[in-house]
Write an enzyme that holds these catalytic residues in place. Sequence first.
Site, PDB file in Angstrom:
ATOM      1  N   TYR A 124       7.149   8.768   3.639  1.00 38.28           N
ATOM      2  CA  TYR A 124       6.295   8.816   4.580  1.00 38.28           C
ATOM      3  C   TYR A 124       6.873   8.933   6.172  1.00 38.28           C
ATOM      4  O   TYR A 124       6.174   8.558   7.034  1.00 38.28           O
ATOM      5  CB  TYR A 124       5.136   7.908   4.424  1.00 38.28           C
ATOM      6  CG  TYR A 124       4.134   8.002   3.343  1.00 38.28           C
ATOM      7  CD1 TYR A 124       4.626   8.864   2.177  1.00 38.28           C
ATOM      8  CD2 TYR A 124       2.975   7.387   3.248  1.00 38.28           C
ATOM      9  CE1 TYR A 124       3.682   8.828   1.244  1.00 38.28           C
ATOM     10  CE2 TYR A 124       2.344   7.633   2.273  1.00 38.28           C
ATOM     11  CZ  TYR A 124       2.494   8.206   1.338  1.00 38.28           C
ATOM     12  OH  TYR A 124       1.654   8.401  -0.091  1.00 38.28           O
ATOM     13  N   LYS A 171      12.422   2.480  -8.860  1.00 41.19           N
ATOM     14  CA  LYS A 171      12.562   3.295 -10.095  1.00 41.19           C
ATOM     15  C   LYS A 171      14.136   3.658  -9.675  1.00 41.19           C
ATOM     16  O   LYS A 171      14.985   4.828  -9.455  1.00 41.19           O
ATOM     17  CB  LYS A 171      11.901   4.686  -9.418  1.00 41.19           C
ATOM     18  CG  LYS A 171      12.216   5.578 -10.695  1.00 41.19           C
ATOM     19  CD  LYS A 171      11.537   5.025 -12.221  1.00 41.19           C
ATOM     20  CE  LYS A 171      11.505   6.151 -13.040  1.00 41.19           C
ATOM     21  NZ  LYS A 171      11.304   5.581 -14.566  1.00 41.19           N
ATOM     22  N   ASP A 204       6.814   2.999 -13.702  1.00 45.20           N
ATOM     23  CA  ASP A 204       6.203   3.575 -14.631  1.00 45.20           C
ATOM     24  C   ASP A 204       5.742   2.388 -15.631  1.00 45.20           C
ATOM     25  O   ASP A 204       4.559   2.580 -16.211  1.00 45.20           O
ATOM     26  CB  ASP A 204       6.943   4.750 -15.547  1.00 45.20           C
ATOM     27  CG  ASP A 204       8.424   4.386 -15.680  1.00 45.20           C
ATOM     28  OD1 ASP A 204       8.758   3.359 -15.160  1.00 45.20           O
ATOM     29  OD2 ASP A 204       8.954   5.030 -16.339  1.00 45.20           O
ATOM     30  N   ASP A 228       1.279   3.329  -2.039  1.00 43.91           N
ATOM     31  CA  ASP A 228       0.108   4.220  -1.757  1.00 43.91           C
ATOM     32  C   ASP A 228      -0.666   4.391  -3.103  1.00 43.91           C
ATOM     33  O   ASP A 228      -1.841   4.234  -3.167  1.00 43.91           O
ATOM     34  CB  ASP A 228       0.461   5.387  -1.290  1.00 43.91           C
ATOM     35  CG  ASP A 228      -0.487   6.374  -0.547  1.00 43.91           C
ATOM     36  OD1 ASP A 228      -1.820   5.638  -0.787  1.00 43.91           O
ATOM     37  OD2 ASP A 228      -0.590   7.382  -0.206  1.00 43.91           O
TER      38      ASP A 228
END
Length: 333
Positions: A124, A171, A204, A228
């Site tokens: 972002y 991640k 995940d 988000d």
Amino acid sequence: MATPVVLIPGDGIGPEVTAAARTVVQAAGANISWIEAEAGLGAVEHTGDPLPALTLDLVRRYRIALKGPCTTPLGKGYRSINVRLRKELDLYASVRPVQSLPGVNVPYRNVDLVVVRENTEGLYSGMEHFVVPGVVESLRIVTRDAAERIVRFAFELARHQGRRRVTFCHKADVLPQSDGLFLATARTVADDYPFLEFEEMHVDALCMQLALDPTRFDVLVMENLFGDLLSDLCAGLVGGLGLVPGANIGNRFAVFEAVHGSAPDLAGKGLANPIAVIRSASLLLEHIGQARVARRIESSVRRTLEAGIGLTRDLGGNGTTESLTERLIANLQ
């Protein structure tokens, strides 16, 4: 002396739900004076900018704002209002409390967690460009300073709220440099809080665990894009965006907002659910030291939902914005 607070009604249902919030806040006994400011489509019409400099100046002056949902014009070259607001005011921490509420028909009970999202970096940051025709490159920015302050914010929140565990979401197996830096920084910060539990979880795996048993989580902290997505996912666990409050907090300024959209199809019909923005106002009151009034409002929300009278359609009733607001005021104690 009343505390001045900037009010940004926004677009669509924004003016209706923020008006309801003002009414409930006043009825609850808050000592606030409101200063209205523009943002969104109406601001474009009046100033040519969806986030006018005057609005930013007012928030900088008074430091606190309550914001309704705003629409960023698409295809007009305007950057997201929310992203601009967070960047301009360095509102680096998005805070989304997610709690089970009585009378809301969802599969989960006893959910009580907080999503803390880094608000200023990641994808972002808005740094993208065409490499060659048909190929766009977007840069995901992670800095040690921003990583450290958001993780420390999460630990301090956990400490002050009496929570027991901070879960860091990442991640790093796929993004070993950017998320690797974030993860290493989180581990360093965690060493300063040996009295709190710290765990690391791939994004995940976290999604799966939230679906299986969200009650095991306490404070979740993560980078911008993951935050988000997961903050909205967590809102769904307790009934949706119409019920969950939000805050964007920096070292000097704070903007509290309902995180749902402007719902232009409902605008002007008196059918919008104002609870999310009312609960955001409750967070604002707690932030400025009016915790007793904030607790009155939160208790009223719970009593109103449990009674099931006057609720809007999204909550299973056939009421209106006005009828729900009236019930919330009647249930203030």
